[in-house]
Scaffold this motif. Structure first.
Motif, PDB file in Angstrom:
ATOM      1  N   GLY A  20       0.804  15.537 -17.558  1.00  0.00           N
ATOM      2  CA  GLY A  20       2.076  15.161 -16.947  1.00  0.00           C
ATOM      3  C   GLY A  20       1.921  13.949 -16.054  1.00  0.00           C
ATOM      4  O   GLY A  20       2.731  13.023 -16.080  1.00  0.00           O
ATOM      5  N   CYS A  21       0.854  13.947 -15.265  1.00  0.00           N
ATOM      6  CA  CYS A  21       0.619  12.823 -14.372  1.00  0.00           C
ATOM      7  C   CYS A  21       0.316  11.560 -15.157  1.00  0.00           C
ATOM      8  O   CYS A  21       0.785  10.470 -14.804  1.00  0.00           O
ATOM      9  N   ILE A  22      -0.471  11.706 -16.242  1.00  0.00           N
ATOM     10  CA  ILE A  22      -0.771  10.520 -17.049  1.00  0.00           C
ATOM     11  C   ILE A  22       0.518   9.980 -17.665  1.00  0.00           C
ATOM     12  O   ILE A  22       0.778   8.774 -17.661  1.00  0.00           O
ATOM     13  N   ALA A  23       1.389  10.896 -18.123  1.00  0.00           N
ATOM     14  CA  ALA A  23       2.659  10.459 -18.710  1.00  0.00           C
ATOM     15  C   ALA A  23       3.510   9.763 -17.664  1.00  0.00           C
ATOM     16  O   ALA A  23       4.113   8.713 -17.924  1.00  0.00           O
ATOM     17  N   HIS A  24       3.547  10.324 -16.454  1.00  0.00           N
ATOM     18  CA  HIS A  24       4.331   9.700 -15.396  1.00  0.00           C
ATOM     19  C   HIS A  24       3.837   8.285 -15.119  1.00  0.00           C
ATOM     20  O   HIS A  24       4.615   7.344 -15.005  1.00  0.00           O
ATOM     21  N   CYS A  25       2.511   8.120 -15.029  1.00  0.00           N
ATOM     22  CA  CYS A  25       1.960   6.792 -14.758  1.00  0.00           C
ATOM     23  C   CYS A  25       2.299   5.828 -15.890  1.00  0.00           C
ATOM     24  O   CYS A  25       2.652   4.677 -15.652  1.00  0.00           O
ATOM     25  N   ALA A  26       2.192   6.316 -17.133  1.00  0.00           N
ATOM     26  CA  ALA A  26       2.486   5.435 -18.259  1.00  0.00           C
ATOM     27  C   ALA A  26       3.939   4.999 -18.236  1.00  0.00           C
ATOM     28  O   ALA A  26       4.251   3.817 -18.384  1.00  0.00           O
TER      29      ALA A  26
ATOM     30  N   ARG B   9     -25.854   9.741 -19.476  1.00  0.00           N
ATOM     31  CA  ARG B   9     -24.632   9.809 -20.284  1.00  0.00           C
ATOM     32  C   ARG B   9     -23.707  10.906 -19.776  1.00  0.00           C
ATOM     33  O   ARG B   9     -22.498  10.737 -19.681  1.00  0.00           O
ATOM     34  N   ARG B  10     -24.341  12.030 -19.396  1.00  0.00           N
ATOM     35  CA  ARG B  10     -23.534  13.130 -18.877  1.00  0.00           C
ATOM     36  C   ARG B  10     -22.842  12.716 -17.581  1.00  0.00           C
ATOM     37  O   ARG B  10     -21.668  13.000 -17.361  1.00  0.00           O
ATOM     38  N   TYR B  11     -23.610  11.995 -16.752  1.00  0.00           N
ATOM     39  CA  TYR B  11     -23.038  11.528 -15.487  1.00  0.00           C
ATOM     40  C   TYR B  11     -21.859  10.594 -15.739  1.00  0.00           C
ATOM     41  O   TYR B  11     -20.793  10.710 -15.128  1.00  0.00           O
ATOM     42  N   LEU B  12     -22.064   9.688 -16.699  1.00  0.00           N
ATOM     43  CA  LEU B  12     -21.003   8.725 -17.013  1.00  0.00           C
ATOM     44  C   LEU B  12     -19.754   9.446 -17.520  1.00  0.00           C
ATOM     45  O   LEU B  12     -18.627   9.143 -17.119  1.00  0.00           O
ATOM     46  N   ARG B  13     -20.011  10.438 -18.376  1.00  0.00           N
ATOM     47  CA  ARG B  13     -18.863  11.163 -18.935  1.00  0.00           C
ATOM     48  C   ARG B  13     -18.106  11.906 -17.830  1.00  0.00           C
ATOM     49  O   ARG B  13     -16.879  11.883 -17.773  1.00  0.00           O
ATOM     50  N   ALA B  14     -18.857  12.533 -16.941  1.00  0.00           N
ATOM     51  CA  ALA B  14     -18.219  13.244 -15.833  1.00  0.00           C
ATOM     52  C   ALA B  14     -17.425  12.274 -14.970  1.00  0.00           C
ATOM     53  O   ALA B  14     -16.301  12.558 -14.564  1.00  0.00           O
ATOM     54  N   PHE B  15     -17.996  11.094 -14.759  1.00  0.00           N
ATOM     55  CA  PHE B  15     -17.293  10.114 -13.926  1.00  0.00           C
ATOM     56  C   PHE B  15     -15.999   9.675 -14.580  1.00  0.00           C
ATOM     57  O   PHE B  15     -14.941   9.638 -13.943  1.00  0.00           O
ATOM     58  N   VAL B  16     -16.070   9.383 -15.890  1.00  0.00           N
ATOM     59  CA  VAL B  16     -14.864   8.892 -16.578  1.00  0.00           C
ATOM     60  C   VAL B  16     -13.785   9.964 -16.596  1.00  0.00           C
ATOM     61  O   VAL B  16     -12.618   9.703 -16.298  1.00  0.00           O
ATOM     62  N   SER B  17     -14.188  11.208 -16.902  1.00  0.00           N
ATOM     63  CA  SER B  17     -13.157  12.256 -16.973  1.00  0.00           C
ATOM     64  C   SER B  17     -12.579  12.524 -15.582  1.00  0.00           C
ATOM     65  O   SER B  17     -11.369  12.698 -15.426  1.00  0.00           O
ATOM     66  N   GLY B  18     -13.427  12.495 -14.560  1.00  0.00           N
ATOM     67  CA  GLY B  18     -12.913  12.666 -13.199  1.00  0.00           C
ATOM     68  C   GLY B  18     -11.969  11.555 -12.816  1.00  0.00           C
ATOM     69  O   GLY B  18     -10.923  11.775 -12.207  1.00  0.00           O
ATOM     70  N   PHE B  19     -12.309  10.352 -13.243  1.00  0.00           N
ATOM     71  CA  PHE B  19     -11.464   9.192 -12.963  1.00  0.00           C
ATOM     72  C   PHE B  19     -10.098   9.355 -13.614  1.00  0.00           C
ATOM     73  O   PHE B  19      -9.067   9.134 -12.985  1.00  0.00           O
ATOM     74  N   VAL B  23      -7.068   9.593 -10.712  1.00  0.00           N
ATOM     75  CA  VAL B  23      -6.154   8.464 -10.491  1.00  0.00           C
ATOM     76  C   VAL B  23      -4.712   8.800 -10.874  1.00  0.00           C
ATOM     77  O   VAL B  23      -3.811   8.629 -10.054  1.00  0.00           O
ATOM     78  N   PRO B  24      -4.433   9.306 -12.080  1.00  0.00           N
ATOM     79  CA  PRO B  24      -3.029   9.625 -12.382  1.00  0.00           C
ATOM     80  C   PRO B  24      -2.438  10.671 -11.462  1.00  0.00           C
ATOM     81  O   PRO B  24      -1.282  10.551 -11.055  1.00  0.00           O
ATOM     82  N   VAL B  25      -3.246  11.681 -11.094  1.00  0.00           N
ATOM     83  CA  VAL B  25      -2.697  12.713 -10.219  1.00  0.00           C
ATOM     84  C   VAL B  25      -2.354  12.108  -8.858  1.00  0.00           C
ATOM     85  O   VAL B  25      -1.264  12.343  -8.307  1.00  0.00           O
ATOM     86  N   VAL B  27      -1.655   8.962  -8.131  1.00  0.00           N
ATOM     87  CA  VAL B  27      -0.508   8.056  -8.237  1.00  0.00           C
ATOM     88  C   VAL B  27       0.785   8.848  -8.347  1.00  0.00           C
ATOM     89  O   VAL B  27       1.785   8.545  -7.701  1.00  0.00           O
ATOM     90  N   THR B  28       0.753   9.907  -9.144  1.00  0.00           N
ATOM     91  CA  THR B  28       1.967  10.705  -9.320  1.00  0.00           C
ATOM     92  C   THR B  28       2.379  11.376  -8.024  1.00  0.00           C
ATOM     93  O   THR B  28       3.557  11.399  -7.674  1.00  0.00           O
ATOM     94  N   VAL B  29       1.388  11.922  -7.298  1.00  0.00           N
ATOM     95  CA  VAL B  29       1.729  12.571  -6.028  1.00  0.00           C
ATOM     96  C   VAL B  29       2.329  11.547  -5.072  1.00  0.00           C
ATOM     97  O   VAL B  29       3.347  11.803  -4.423  1.00  0.00           O
ATOM     98  N   LEU B  30       1.723  10.354  -5.007  1.00  0.00           N
ATOM     99  CA  LEU B  30       2.261   9.336  -4.102  1.00  0.00           C
ATOM    100  C   LEU B  30       3.654   8.902  -4.524  1.00  0.00           C
ATOM    101  O   LEU B  30       4.498   8.597  -3.694  1.00  0.00           O
ATOM    102  N   ASP B  31       3.911   8.889  -5.825  1.00  0.00           N
ATOM    103  CA  ASP B  31       5.212   8.434  -6.302  1.00  0.00           C
ATOM    104  C   ASP B  31       6.284   9.505  -6.190  1.00  0.00           C
ATOM    105  O   ASP B  31       7.455   9.195  -5.991  1.00  0.00           O
ATOM    106  N   ARG B  32       5.896  10.757  -6.407  1.00  0.00           N
ATOM    107  CA  ARG B  32       6.914  11.797  -6.543  1.00  0.00           C
ATOM    108  C   ARG B  32       7.021  12.689  -5.326  1.00  0.00           C
ATOM    109  O   ARG B  32       8.090  13.189  -5.024  1.00  0.00           O
ATOM    110  N   VAL B  33       5.919  12.966  -4.655  1.00  0.00           N
ATOM    111  CA  VAL B  33       5.955  13.997  -3.625  1.00  0.00           C
ATOM    112  C   VAL B  33       6.031  13.372  -2.235  1.00  0.00           C
ATOM    113  O   VAL B  33       7.019  13.526  -1.540  1.00  0.00           O
TER     114      VAL B  33
END
Lengths: 171, 177
Positions: A20-26, B9-19, B23-25, B27-33
């Motif tokens: 949902g958050c990714i969709a919102h950002c997009a 590689r595992r570290y990189l994968r964890a970093f990318v998925s965490g990123f 970031v979207p969460v 941004v969304t919280v700052l925009d919506r809440v």
């Protein structure tokens, strides 16, 4: 058993929130799909689905001649789709094309002048004046549906075309 | 060697998925809440920035309550400036749509706020660039409602709607409405 169900639910909720958050950002920062009304008739026909991109609005790169989606100044839940005729400081013509007496006005700072391509059935800056730039949501860049009209939008503003048309029809 | 590569590689994968989660969460919280913002300038004195100059107040902007563009008279709101789209201004709502307002130095002395607009004013009369200079603003420019002062800590408080005395919509119109 209970722990498994709880874990699965939590995982599902987490994924929902994440996507949902990714969709919102997009939708908020890259682009969104919108459906247009009759006010841009020759360029965009009613019920066409168009793609509007948000980046040029966030970077303040809206130019004259761009078609934009904006919030209506009188009802923020309604969107309007118009062409930018003038940016801040520009001199724009406020009278109808057929009027003999032309009236001009300057667009104030931080505002834009919007007009529909279909000058007859468009409520735009000619009736409510310039609107603030911050009401613009995005720039229309692509027509997606129906497929036979897929492609970019016509570049030339139709203002001079409608001007000659109204000249020939004014008899 | 091979273990190092897999660990990296595992570290990189964890970093990318965490990123991609963080970031979207965020941004969304700052925009919506809600988001926090620093108040600059003297336009809301004495309510915000009472000392002036030395320190800036930090307010919490509630963005969830304005998702339907609903505000009350007296709320402190942040609004995208109609003069400069990159700037946000923080003012107090004086009149909602349909209210009759006695203006202070606008071109009309009395004015009806048009549909979908609000009349906003800073508390610091005369030192504020507000509706008295650019007229009523569209509700679509609404950014958030200031709900708490969170810095400095000794003035931590919830912001309650408050209309300055003898400001607000004219009485007769309120009875009719």
């Amino acid at each position: 058993m209970l722990r498994q169900v709880l874990g699965r639910t939590l995982g599902f909720v987490g994924y929902t929130i994440q996507y949902g958050c990714i969709a919102h950002c997009a939708f908020e920062y890259i682009g969104e799909f919108v459906c247009s009304g009759p006010s841009m008739e020759p360029t965009i026909v009613s019920h066409d689905i168009i793609l509007s991109e948000r980046l040029s609005r966030h970077l303040c790169k809206i130019q004259k001649g761009d078609i934009v989606i904006a919030k209506s100044p009188f009802d923020p839940k309604m969107n309007i789709c118009k062409r930018v005729i003038g940016l801040e400081g520009d001199k724009v013509c406020t009278s109808a094309q057929s009027d003999a007496l032309k009236t001009h006005t300057y667009v104030p700072k931080g505002h834009v002048w919007l007009e529909g391509d279909n000058l007859r059935s468009s409520t735009d800056s000619r009736s409510y004046g310039p609107i603030p730039y911050a009401l613009i949501r995005g720039r229309v860049c692509l027509k997606l549906w129906p497929p036979h009209r897929f492609g970019t939008l016509s570049e030339s503003p139709t203002r001079w075309i409608t001007e000659t048309q109204s000249g020939s029809e004014s008899d | 060697m091979a273990q190092q590569v897999t660990a990296g590689r595992r570290y990189l994968r964890a970093f990318v998925s965490g990123f991609f989660v963080a970031v979207p969460v965020t941004v969304t919280v700052l925009d919506r809440v809600a988001c926090v913002a620093r108040v600059e300038g003297a336009s809301m004195q004495p309510f915000l920035n009472p000392e002036g100059g030395s320190g800036c107040d930090v307010v919490l902007l509630n963005r969830w309550t304005v998702r339907n563009y609903q505000v009350q008279r007296g709320d402190v709101v942040s609004i995208m400036s109609p003069r400069n789209p990159q700037q946000k201004i923080i003012k107090r709502v004086i009149g909602l749509e349909g209210d009759f307002i006695r203006t202070l130095g606008y071109k009309n002395r009395y004015l009806r706020v048009p549909d979908g607009h609000v009349w906003i004013e800073g508390d610091h009369r005369g030192h504020s660039l507000d509706s008295n200079s650019f007229g009523p603003v569209s509700v679509g420019l609404l950014h958030g409602r200031a709900s708490h002062i969170i810095w400095p800590p000794n003035r931590w408080q919830r912001i309650k709607p408050f209309l300055p005395p003898n400001r607000g919509p004219l009485e007769t119109e309120e009875e009719e409405g």
